[in-house]
Design a protein around this motif. Structure first.
Motif, short mmCIF file in Angstrom:
data_model
loop_
_atom_site.label_atom_id
_atom_site.label_comp_id
_atom_site.label_asym_id
_atom_site.label_seq_id
_atom_site.Cartn_x
_atom_site.Cartn_y
_atom_site.Cartn_z
N LYS A 178 38.40 33.36 33.27
CA LYS A 178 38.56 33.93 34.61
C LYS A 178 38.39 35.46 34.57
CE LYS A 178 42.13 34.24 38.25
NZ LYS A 178 43.52 33.85 38.57
N LYS A 179 37.78 35.99 35.63
CA LYS A 179 37.72 37.45 35.80
C LYS A 179 38.98 37.88 36.54
CE LYS A 179 35.00 41.16 37.96
NZ LYS A 179 33.74 41.51 38.66
N ARG B 10 35.22 32.62 37.91
CA ARG B 10 35.35 32.04 36.58
C ARG B 10 33.98 31.72 35.99
NH1 ARG B 10 36.24 28.94 40.75
NH2 ARG B 10 35.71 26.72 40.81
N GLY C 104 38.61 37.16 40.36
CA GLY C 104 39.18 35.82 40.41
C GLY C 104 38.16 34.72 40.14
#
Length: 258
Positions: free
Chosen positions: A256-257, A120, A118
Motif C-alpha cells: 500500500k502507498k 496498492r 492509499g
C-alpha cells in the motif's frame, strides 16, 4: 502463441486478482500487460479507467487488435522505468512481469508516483534461483552439452529473482510502500511434456534465446540444438503416463502507498 500457451501465467493472474480485490470504481494500471488478456479481465471488474502498458510494441499491437469495445480500457507502449503517471491509479497490477525488471527500484519509484494515496500494488512473479526446477534442469543440459556450452557461457541472466520473502518485503518497504501480503508459494500442476515446452516458450525462452542477453552472436545451429535439448529434457521428466509435474516458486506481494 503467448495468448495460447501462457497457461501458468493465466492461473497465477487469477490468484493475484483475488489478492488485490479490485473495486468497481477503481482505476487500474496493468504493468507489463503483454497481449492484454488479463487487462480485459480487469476491465470487467471495474468501471474505472484501465490502462495496460508493456515495453513491447508487438504485444501492445496484439492487445489493441483484440479490443472488445470496453470504453474504459486503453493500451500504451511504455518502459516501466519511465511510466510518467502521477496520482492516477488506485491499483497497480503486475503479473508475471516483475522478474524482467533489472532495476526494480526505478520501477517501484514510478509505481509509487503513479498511485493515489492509499492505493496498492500487487505483483506475482517467479522467485528464487530455482524459480522453476523443471526449466533449470532442462537448461543445465544446454550448459553442459559440447555443442552448446561455449555459446551458452556468454549468456547473461536477464531476470531479477530474490531468494526470500524478506528480500522482497525490504525492496518494497525501502521504496516507501507498506507491505500487506508477501509470500513465496510453491505451485505444481501436471502437464504433458509438449505442453510444458509450450509454457517454457511463453516466458523463459524469451530470455534464454534472446540475442540481447548474449555477448556473442547466436547461430541457427545453437538455437536449434538448444530447443532440441530442452524438449528432450521435458520428455525425460515425464512419468509413465507422459505427464510432467511442473513446479514454480512464485512471489505474491501486495503493498500500500501510505
Amino acid at each position: 502463441m503467448y495468448e495460447k500457451k501462457a497457461l501458468v501465467q493465466k492461473s497465477a493472474a487469477e490468484v493475484l486478482l483475488g489478492l488485490v480485490s479490485i473495486k468497481e470504481d477503481e482505476n487500474v494500471l496493468d504493468l507489463g500487460c503483454g497481449s492484454g488478456r488479463t487487462t480485459r479481465e480487469i476491465a470487467r471488474c471495474t468501471k474505472g479507467i484501465v490502462v495496460g502498458t508493456d515495453i513491447s510494441g508487438s504485444m501492445i499491437k496484439e492487445a489493441i487488435s483484440k479490443d472488445d469495445g470496453k470504453p474504459n480500457i486503453s493500451f500504451l507502449v511504455k518502459d516501466a522505468e519511465c511510466l510518467g503517471f502521477r496520482d492516477s491509479f488506485d491499483v497497480v497490477f503486475c503479473n508475471s512481469a516483475f522478474q524482467w525488471f533489472s532495476r526494480p527500484k526505478k520501477v517501484l519509484k514510478q509505481c509509487f508516483t503513479a498511485l493515489k494515496t492509499g492505493g496498492r500494488i500487487g505483483i506475482q512473479a517467479p522467485a528464487t534461483a530455482m524459480y522453476c526446477p523443471n526449466f533449470v534442469t532442462a537448461v543445465e543440459k544446454v550448459r553442459n552439452n559440447p555443442a552448446t556450452k561455449n555459446i551458452f557461457g556468454f549468456f547473461k541472466n536477464p531476470w531479477m529473482f530474490l531468494e526470500s520473502e524478506g528480500e522482497y518485503r525490504s525492496l518494497f518497504e525501502k521504496s516507501g510502500f507498506e507491505v500487506v501480503t508477501c509470500k513465496i508459494v510453491k505451485e505444481s500442476a501436471r502437464f504433458a511434456a509438449d505442453q510444458v515446452y509450450g509454457i517454457y516458450q511463453s516466458g523463459a525462452e524469451n530470455g534464454y534465446l534472446n540475442q540481447a542477453f548474449y555477448t556473442v552472436p547466436l547461430t541457427d545451429a545453437y538455437i536449434g540444438t538448444f530447443c532440441d535439448l530442452v524438449k528432450k529434457a521435458f520428455k525425460e521428466q515425464a512419468d509413465e503416463s507422459g505427464m510432467v509435474n511442473l513446479t514454480f516458486n512464485r512471489i505474491y506481494l501486495v503493498a500500500k502507498k501510505p
